[in-house]
Every structure is written in C-alpha cells, then in structure tokens.
Design an enzyme around this catalytic site. Structure first.
Site, PDB file in Angstrom:
ATOM      1  N   ASP A  64       0.792  -1.231   0.000  1.00  0.00           N
ATOM      2  CA  ASP A  64       0.000   0.000   0.000  1.00  0.00           C
ATOM      3  C   ASP A  64       0.827   1.285   0.000  1.00  0.00           C
ATOM      4  O   ASP A  64       0.324   2.351  -0.332  1.00  0.00           O
ATOM      5  CB  ASP A  64      -0.948   0.014   1.214  1.00  0.00           C
ATOM      6  N   HIS A  65       2.094   1.196   0.359  1.00  0.00           N
ATOM      7  CA  HIS A  65       2.899   2.425   0.488  1.00  0.00           C
ATOM      8  C   HIS A  65       3.577   2.826  -0.820  1.00  0.00           C
ATOM      9  O   HIS A  65       3.465   3.941  -1.287  1.00  0.00           O
ATOM     10  CB  HIS A  65       3.972   2.244   1.564  1.00  0.00           C
ATOM     11  N   ASP A 119       4.188  -0.975  11.240  1.00  0.00           N
ATOM     12  CA  ASP A 119       3.707   0.347  10.874  1.00  0.00           C
ATOM     13  C   ASP A 119       3.121   0.976  12.132  1.00  0.00           C
ATOM     14  O   ASP A 119       2.366   0.324  12.860  1.00  0.00           O
ATOM     15  CB  ASP A 119       2.624   0.248   9.788  1.00  0.00           C
ATOM     16  N   ARG A 379      -0.180  13.020  10.010  1.00  0.00           N
ATOM     17  CA  ARG A 379       1.134  13.625  10.280  1.00  0.00           C
ATOM     18  C   ARG A 379       1.347  14.838   9.394  1.00  0.00           C
ATOM     19  O   ARG A 379       1.036  14.784   8.201  1.00  0.00           O
ATOM     20  CB  ARG A 379       2.253  12.617  10.013  1.00  0.00           C
ATOM     21  N   SER A 535       7.111   7.390  12.827  1.00  0.00           N
ATOM     22  CA  SER A 535       6.917   6.090  12.197  1.00  0.00           C
ATOM     23  C   SER A 535       7.659   4.957  12.901  1.00  0.00           C
ATOM     24  O   SER A 535       8.531   5.168  13.745  1.00  0.00           O
ATOM     25  CB  SER A 535       7.359   6.207  10.742  1.00  0.00           C
ATOM     26  N   ARG A 537       9.473   2.887  11.131  1.00  0.00           N
ATOM     27  CA  ARG A 537      10.479   2.427  10.163  1.00  0.00           C
ATOM     28  C   ARG A 537      11.807   2.109  10.836  1.00  0.00           C
ATOM     29  O   ARG A 537      12.457   2.975  11.411  1.00  0.00           O
ATOM     30  CB  ARG A 537      10.654   3.454   9.034  1.00  0.00           C
TER      31      ARG A 537
HETATM   32  C1  MIC Z   1       4.240   6.593   8.120  1.00  0.00           C
HETATM   33  O1  MIC Z   1       3.078   6.945   8.214  1.00  0.00           O
HETATM   34  O2  MIC Z   1       5.197   7.317   8.457  1.00  0.00           O
HETATM   35  C2  MIC Z   1       4.542   5.218   7.583  1.00  0.00           C
HETATM   36  C3  MIC Z   1       5.147   5.377   6.255  1.00  0.00           C
HETATM   37  O3  MIC Z   1       3.352   4.489   7.455  1.00  0.00           O
HETATM   38  C4  MIC Z   1       5.468   4.535   8.587  1.00  0.00           C
HETATM   39  C5  MIC Z   1       6.038   3.267   8.124  1.00  0.00           C
HETATM   40  C6  MIC Z   1       7.185   3.428   7.164  1.00  0.00           C
HETATM   41  O4  MIC Z   1       7.990   4.340   7.310  1.00  0.00           O
HETATM   42  O5  MIC Z   1       7.285   2.595   6.263  1.00  0.00           O
HETATM   43  C7  MIC Z   1       4.864   4.291   9.959  1.00  0.00           C
HETATM   44  O6  MIC Z   1       4.022   5.046  10.367  1.00  0.00           O
HETATM   45  O7  MIC Z   1       5.313   3.396  10.682  1.00  0.00           O
HETATM   46 FE1  SF4 Z   2       0.039   4.950   5.035  1.00  0.00          FE
HETATM   47 FE2  SF4 Z   2       1.403   5.682   7.218  1.00  0.00          FE
HETATM   48 FE3  SF4 Z   2      -0.068   7.445   5.865  1.00  0.00          FE
HETATM   49 FE4  SF4 Z   2      -1.270   5.565   7.223  1.00  0.00          FE
HETATM   50  S1  SF4 Z   2       0.024   7.179   8.054  1.00  0.00           S
HETATM   51  S2  SF4 Z   2      -1.779   6.201   5.152  1.00  0.00           S
HETATM   52  S3  SF4 Z   2       0.107   3.846   6.965  1.00  0.00           S
HETATM   53  S4  SF4 Z   2       1.759   6.386   5.126  1.00  0.00           S
END
Ligand code: MIC
Ligand code: SF4
Length: 645
Positions: A64-65, A119, A379, A535, A537
């Site tokens: 999905d990313h 995630d 975010r 995140s 990550r």
């Molecule tokens: C995000 O919202 O920052 C992400 C991308 O979903 C991350 C995961 C990632 O960095 O792959 C998260 O929230 O953990």
């Molecule tokens: Fe995707 Fe992270 Fe954004 Fe949720 S917050 S939509 S998991 S990138």
C-alpha cells in the site's frame, strides 16, 4: 481490584515476565501485519531467523505504500513479498486492495486478539477492541516466528467520553482535542483506553480514526471496548463469528483520567508542523488554501467518504484548489462506485487516487511552493509532503471537503443540516485481491523472486567494550523518523537497499551527514527530547547502523524508535542531566569505556568528550532481555543464538 480492558487482554497473552506495572512483559502475538515499505526488511529478517512457516494465527502482508512504481524497485519488492508470503504461510493483500489498517479492520481484525504491525498506525485495530501495536520489522519477524513481543506494562489512561458529537464535528476533532491536551509525547509508555456512555455514539470507523491517531501521542496503543456497534460492524463484514463483547471491569483502576464531553467538541486543525499544534477553526480564521487531500489510514472509511460526497454533491472544487481523494480500500471504493457517490466526487472535479497511502507518505500530490494543504491525514511533519516549505494542516473529512469547495478554511457547520449517514447492513465482500499462502507441503516448490535492489540486512557485531569515535551530528528536540530517514517518491523505493538508502539519512537536517559519518567510521549522534517520534520504520536505525553510529545520546526517546535502536544493536543513551546536551558539538572527539560491564550490571555509562575535556554521565535503562540483545549486537543475532540453544 478490577482490570482495565487493556490489562485483561495483556494478562491473557502474557507469556514471559511478571505482570506488574512498569515491568517488562512478553506477550503472545495472535496476528501480524506488514506493509511494503517496511515489509521487505521484515521478511528478509524472517528468512534470516530461519523458521519455515509463520506461527501466528494470521499474518498478512499488504502492499500500500510504494505504489508509484516510478522504477523497477517497487514492483520487484511487491513480487518478492508476494512470493515470500505464499511460501511461508502469510496472506498477501495485493496492490490496489487498500491501506493495510483499513483492510485489516474490515477483513481480519478480531476483538480481544493481539496484533503487531511494522507500521506505527497499527493501533487502528483498537477501534474493534484489539491490542494492536506498531513495532519495528524485526519485532514483527520474531513474532511471525512464534516469539513473544516485549513491552513495558503500560500506564493506562482512561478517556471518559460523555454526550455525543454535534453535527459536522468529527472523530478527527476528538483525537485532535486529545493531542492538544496530551501533546506528541504525552502518550509515551501509556495505553489510551476509551470508555464512558459516549462510546456508544461512535461508529467503528470513528473509533478507528481515534485509535489510529493515538500513534501521534506516542502511546503504545489505544483501545475501545467491543460492544453491540462492533458486532454490527463485523456482521456487515460477514464476520460476526469474530465478535466477543469486551470491556473494562466496573472497578478498574486507571493511572490517569481525561474527561471529554463529545457535545463540546468543535472543528479543529493541527497546524504546521506538528500534530499537537491544534487550534480551533475560529482561532485560525478564514485562510486561503491551495490543496485538499482526503484519505489515509486515519480518514478513508466509507462513512468518511459518504460525508465528503454529500458536501461535494452538485458543486465544483474551487478553481484555486486541487482536491484529491483516495478511498481507503477496494471495498470502500467499490461501495462508492455502486452507490453513485464516486460519480458525485468525479463530477465535482476531485482527482481520484488509488486506494493506497499516496500523498500521506509523499508519494505524489506534493503541494506547490509554500502551498497550504488541508489533509485528513495524521502527520504534518515538515517536508513529509515532498514540499519543504509546504504548510500542512490536519483536519476532518468534513472540514476538508467544505474548504475544497469554498477555497478557504471553512467550518462545515456553516453548511446547514448534516444528513445522518447510517453504516450499511452489509459491505460488499470480495476478498479476491487477498492471496492465500500455499499449503505447507507445497512450500518447497515456491520460488522467492528477488530483484537486484534487494540487499541483505546490514552486518552487526557484538558490543565492543570501548569505542573511540566522534560526534557526527547534533540535532534538536522532537526529531521525527521523517528527519532521520526521509520517505517520499525518490527515497521510498530504496527501502530494501540499506547501503543506498543510507545516503539519504538525516539529509533533511544536514546534507553532509551520510558522507561525514562514513568518513568518521564510528560515531555518536546527540539529540534532544522525544527523539525518533513518528513512524515505526526500522530504517531509521538500520541506516545509522550501516553508517557506523554506535550510540544515540538524547534527552528522551520515542518508544518504537528506541526499541528499533536496541534491535539494531545501537546504544540508546539518555543524559542523566539534560543540561549536558550543551556539552556536545559536531566533530567532538568521544571515548566510551567499560561498556560491556556497564550494560550487564545496569551501571550508568560515562562518555568522555575529549575535545571539551569533560565526562558526561548517561543512563541506559534496559530489561534483562534488552541487555542481551545489545550485547549480542542486535535482535537478529540474539534470536539466532536463542534458536541455536
Ligand atoms: C508513516 O506513516 O510514516 C509510515 C510510512 O506508514 C510509517 C512506516 C514506514 O515508514 O514505512 C509508519 O508510520 O510506521
Ligand atoms: Fe500509510 Fe502511514 Fe499514511 Fe497511514 S500514516 S496512510 S500507513 S503512510
């Protein structure tokens, strides 16, 4: 003494440690989820652990990313994850099927179960009464292999909800209110449990919006009871058999109580560049806007989309505004297509995006220079949208849609009566985009498809007793993982390639950092409070590991990032005296001695700043298990050694 709902579920799942406040407990994990941006690493780690089939009740891999596919890298990763899932017993949600948290809630989540996901927004599952926690990929890999997941027995905050929301005021405004009160670090070490008669008035998608954005509080997770509303939701998903009623005991004891009268909640926005920089719309005033993005795991349910369609009906998006809409899942998109709401959105001029994370992680739709963008996301960190000086405001779908029409920040309460949107009695169920894994007996015939961008996990070494190095970076308070390891369309495709992605580490703060750290060979990073928020990550720990970072010394850490540093074998140190932060500068010569004994016996670590001629005392509070992980050079080496025993 009665138990909170959180305690009931945690207690039933505790397999290691003493079930006492503040102590580390190991919990059995029933379900796991991964997404593609963290998934390739998690599956490489799972392979390295060497357990042939997942040991959980259900593990799901979502794509999905990284769905822009501007080069071969993402598509290769998708094929890799698909093949590894098939072989090792993991369900595979294909690209196009939707955002992991939305789909998991619809199709897999079960009240009372434990879920960890690579995630940070995994707590979305708390909307149906799960203990759902965001974690690093390595922790998820270990849980897939049957290992426990370790957390500190949390403090539990009761959010007592009374009343019900007024027209046009949304679940998003509730969580923004909580963020305003608690701040982005107010939830560290805590679980936020929602109770009270006001719970009844909130639908499952509304509850999920609230638990989703509990991640922004830094909380371990958030949870709602599982009640009649939950049963109806699962029934409409043809999964009524997954339902059990769950709630806290009447005499449960909480560490903190917050009272929220839902009828007093009004439309709000989190202003640039922090999710807790919350103001009411009237405080911000009628601000002209350039862009509106609706979607993300926070606000992309059918209920959200129907409200948006209602506002857009018969109107045209303001000429100065670009409106994009990404429904959260194939199910949501399909329901909108069938009931005509999609046509309403298209008619109004909305740019319909695929059901994926998209602009939320900077994959397209970056705003114009200095552009003001209203987003229903979770975010708004500086630069995350892909435009460094973009001004991102986080709002509800109602505020977003009303503003898209008017061209300025608009209070939806000016729109007149709000029609009531009823949850459907039945969703369209078609799991044809979820591939089942092969039978165990056939697993040898499944070939793992590896593209050239997939590089192995970086090398780790057992902790050295002394380290002579330099300070390669000094940063401020509230550093997010988007600063440490930025994402977006250019960098996200490198998530399976640590050597390549490391060249972008911290470049938002300091372009020279990767090169400098490499030249230094070994170094430490110095930071402020709430270091590593955001995140899950683990790349924010693996890239520094690859660049030779041996310790990160800060005023305080965010939970998941601290765990990721430990898992990577990097020392997470906090100043005994916060004022010592001022005693470090870039390039200072550092010496750390007696590390092994200090870690083993829980003694404070002395960092000698040779350049300044001072000794600085740092704390490194670790559980017995975390000590062993750090001593062995990270969770992967530790797990392999444990399995060897
Ligand atoms: C995000 O919202 O920052 C992400 C991308 O979903 C991350 C995961 C990632 O960095 O792959 C998260 O929230 O953990
Ligand atoms: Fe995707 Fe992270 Fe954004 Fe949720 S917050 S939509 S998991 S990138």
């Amino acid at each position: 003494m009665g138990l909170t709902l959180t305690e009931k579920i945690l207690k039933a799942h505790t397999v290691d440690g003493v079930f006492e406040k503040g102590k580390e407990i190991g919990i059995r994990i029933d379900q796991t989820l991964t997404q593609d941006a963290t998934g390739t690493m998690a599956y490489l780690e799972f392979e390295a652990i060497g357990i042939p089939r997942v040991q959980t009740e259900r593990s799901v891999a979502y794509i999905d990313h990284n769905t822009l596919q501007s080069g071969f890298e993402n598509a290769d990763d998708h094929r890799f994850i698909g093949s590894i899932a098939k072989k090792h017993g993991i369900y595979f949600s294909r690209p196009g099927n939707g955002i992991c948290h939305q789909v998991h809630l619809e199709r897999f989540g079960i009240p009372g179960k434990t879920l960890i996901g690579s995630d940070s927004h995994t707590p979305t599952g708390g909307g149906i009464g799960m203990i759902a926690i965001g974690a690093g990929g390595l922790d998820v890999a270990v849980a897939m292999g049957g290992g426990a997941y370790y957390i500190t027995y949390p403090k539990i905050v009761k959010v007592n909800l009374t009343g019900s929301l007024s027209s046009w005021c949304a679940a998003k405004d509730v969580i923004l209110e909580v963020l305003k009160r608690m701040s982005v670090k107010g939830g560290v070490g805590k679980v936020i449990e929602y109770t009270g008669e006001g719970v009844k008035s909130l639908s499952v998608p509304e509850r999920a919006t609230i638990t989703n954005m509990g991640a922004e509080l830094g909380a371990t997770t958030s949870i709602f009871p599982s009640d009649e509303t939950t049963r109806q939701f699962l029934k409409a998903q043809k999964r009524e058999d997954a339902w059990t009623p769950l709630c806290a005991d009447e005499d449960a004891v909480y560490d903190e109580v917050i009272d929220i009268d839902l009828s007093k909640i009004e439309p709000m926005a989190a202003c640039p560049h922090m999710p807790d920089n919350v103001k009411t719309l009237s405080e911000i005033g009628e601000m002209k806007i350039d862009q509106v993005c609706i979607g993300s795991c926070t606000n992309s349910s059918l209920q959200d989309m129907m409200k948006v369609a209602h506002i857009l009906e018969g109107k045209t998006v303001h000429p100065d505004v670009s409106l994009s809409i990404a429904p959260g899942s194939k199910q949501v998109l399909n329901m909108l297509a069938k009931n005509g709401a999609l046509s309403v959105m298209i008619d109004a001029g909305a740019r319909i995006l695929e059901s994926a994370c998209g602009p939320c992680i900077g994959m397209g739709q970056s705003p114009n220079s200095g552009g003001i963008s209203l987003r229903t996301f979770n975010r708004n960190f500086e630069g995350r949208s892909g435009t460094k000086d973009g001004q991102i405001y986080l709002v509800s779908p109602e505020v977003a849609a009303a503003s898209a029409i008017k061209g300025f920040l608009t209070d939806p309460r000016t729109l007149g009566d709000m029609p009531e949107f009823k949850m459907p009695d039945e969703f369209i169920i078609n799991d044809n985009m979820i591939e089942k894994p092969c039978d165990e007996k056939d697993m040898d015939s499944v070939e793992i498809l590896r593209g050239p961008n997939i590089k192995p996990f970086p090398k780790t070494e057992p902790l050295a007793d002394s380290v002579e190095c330099k300070c390669s970076l000094k940063v401020e308070d509230n550093i997010t993982t988007d600063h440490i390891m930025p994402a977006g369309a250019k960098i996200l495709p490198l998530r399976s390639n640590i050597p390549a992605i490391s060249n972008h580490c911290f470049t938002v703060c300091d372009e020279e950092f990767p090169q400098r750290a490499k030249e230094m060979g070994k170094s430490i990073i110095v930071g402020g409070a709430n270091y590593g928020q955001g995140s899950s990550r683990e790349h924010a720990a693996l890239a520094p590991l690859y660049l030779g970072v041996k310790a990160v010394v800060v005023k305080s850490f965010a939970r998941i990032h601290r765990a990721n540093l430990i898992n990577a074998g990097i020392l997470p140190l906090t100043f005994k005296n916060e004022a010592d932060y001022d005693k470090f500068d870039l390039n200072d010569e550092i010496s750390m001695n007696n590390l092994i004994d200090s870690i083993k016996y829980g003694k404070n670590i002395i960092i000698t700043n040779k350049t300044k001629g001072v000794d600085i005392e740092c704390e490194c509070e670790l559980s017995e298990r975390a000590k062993e992980i750090v001593l062995s050079g990270g969770l992967l080496s530790y797990t392999k050694a444990q399995l060897g025993k």
